[in-house]
Write an enzyme that holds these catalytic residues in place. Sequence first.
Site, PDB file in Angstrom:
ATOM      1  N   TYR A  54     -43.369  89.025 100.149  1.00  0.00           N
ATOM      2  CA  TYR A  54     -42.826  87.991 101.032  1.00  0.00           C
ATOM      3  C   TYR A  54     -43.787  87.662 102.171  1.00  0.00           C
ATOM      4  O   TYR A  54     -43.590  86.681 102.888  1.00  0.00           O
ATOM      5  CB  TYR A  54     -41.475  88.419 101.626  1.00  0.00           C
ATOM      6  CG  TYR A  54     -40.400  88.712 100.624  1.00  0.00           C
ATOM      7  CD1 TYR A  54     -40.546  88.415  99.270  1.00  0.00           C
ATOM      8  CD2 TYR A  54     -39.206  89.302 101.029  1.00  0.00           C
ATOM      9  CE1 TYR A  54     -39.551  88.707  98.357  1.00  0.00           C
ATOM     10  CE2 TYR A  54     -38.196  89.589 100.124  1.00  0.00           C
ATOM     11  CZ  TYR A  54     -38.382  89.298  98.784  1.00  0.00           C
ATOM     12  OH  TYR A  54     -37.382  89.588  97.894  1.00  0.00           O
ATOM     13  N   HIS A 112     -40.520  96.742  93.377  1.00  0.00           N
ATOM     14  CA  HIS A 112     -40.038  95.362  93.295  1.00  0.00           C
ATOM     15  C   HIS A 112     -39.763  94.929  91.852  1.00  0.00           C
ATOM     16  O   HIS A 112     -38.832  94.168  91.589  1.00  0.00           O
ATOM     17  CB  HIS A 112     -41.080  94.424  93.914  1.00  0.00           C
ATOM     18  CG  HIS A 112     -40.531  93.125  94.391  1.00  0.00           C
ATOM     19  ND1 HIS A 112     -41.093  92.423  95.423  1.00  0.00           N
ATOM     20  CD2 HIS A 112     -39.470  92.388  93.989  1.00  0.00           C
ATOM     21  CE1 HIS A 112     -40.406  91.307  95.634  1.00  0.00           C
ATOM     22  NE2 HIS A 112     -39.422  91.260  94.758  1.00  0.00           N
TER      23      HIS A 112
END
Length: 280
Positions: A54, A112
């Site tokens: 991100y 992730h």
Amino acid sequence: MTDAPQIPTVTLNDDTAFPELGLGTYELRGEEGVSAIVEAIRSGYTLLDSAVNYENEREVGEAVRRSGADRETLVVTTKIPGREHGYDEAIRSGRDSLERLGLDRIDVQLIHWPNPSVDKYVQTWRGMIELRDQGLVRTIGVSNFTEAMLTRLADETGVIPAINQVELHPYFPQTALRAFHDEHGIRTESWSPLAKRSELLEEQVVRDVAAAHGVTPTQAVLRWHVQIGSTPIPKSADPARQRENADVFGFELSDDEVAAISGLERGRLWGADPDTHEEM
């Protein structure tokens, strides 16, 4: 924060407290991102979901400091990306994330994406166990893992994840996976809880349930997540929307209403690389 609603917590399999609703921070970057996260904390959010991919760990850490909140009340999550899989790579990734966050520890670290074609997620998990044992990370978990992958981690390392963050919404309620999580003490966490870019909030059943409780369709869906035992992490930079999203603990859906919303099931919406998914 005296007027902020208190978001309840559940106890994870490592005996730590984990909020029943959190803030997704995808695309919250720069000064505007910091301000949005600060407002969320002041509105009662304690779970902040970030990731290396991100590119906003610095913003999240700055928001934590700027908010004035008691650090011990906050749960800061980040995630190891697929390109940083491996034992040494995971340790390095965790240390780099900690430096960017500028905090004393990572509260929750997740893999992730299992990156199955590379097949290093077990080694990555071992590196995360080491980070936890060193006190740099408090809770370790995964994202986008299947039952078989979760079982393999437990069988090969003796440590089962505390959390599995997956795509989950009424169109894709993940019933079988949630049952597996419950059986093994894994907390389900929902990304894309509102099925972004879909007609979910216009579905008649959602609108009817919302009207019955005097809440918005968004609140009805987020309450559905809470009642099926999953932590949703909706993203919003708007303070009013943040407060609305968090205000789902003053009413309760009936079993029939939960079942009706679950009846919207039609399958997953997102088939692309989850390393770049949007948490909405």
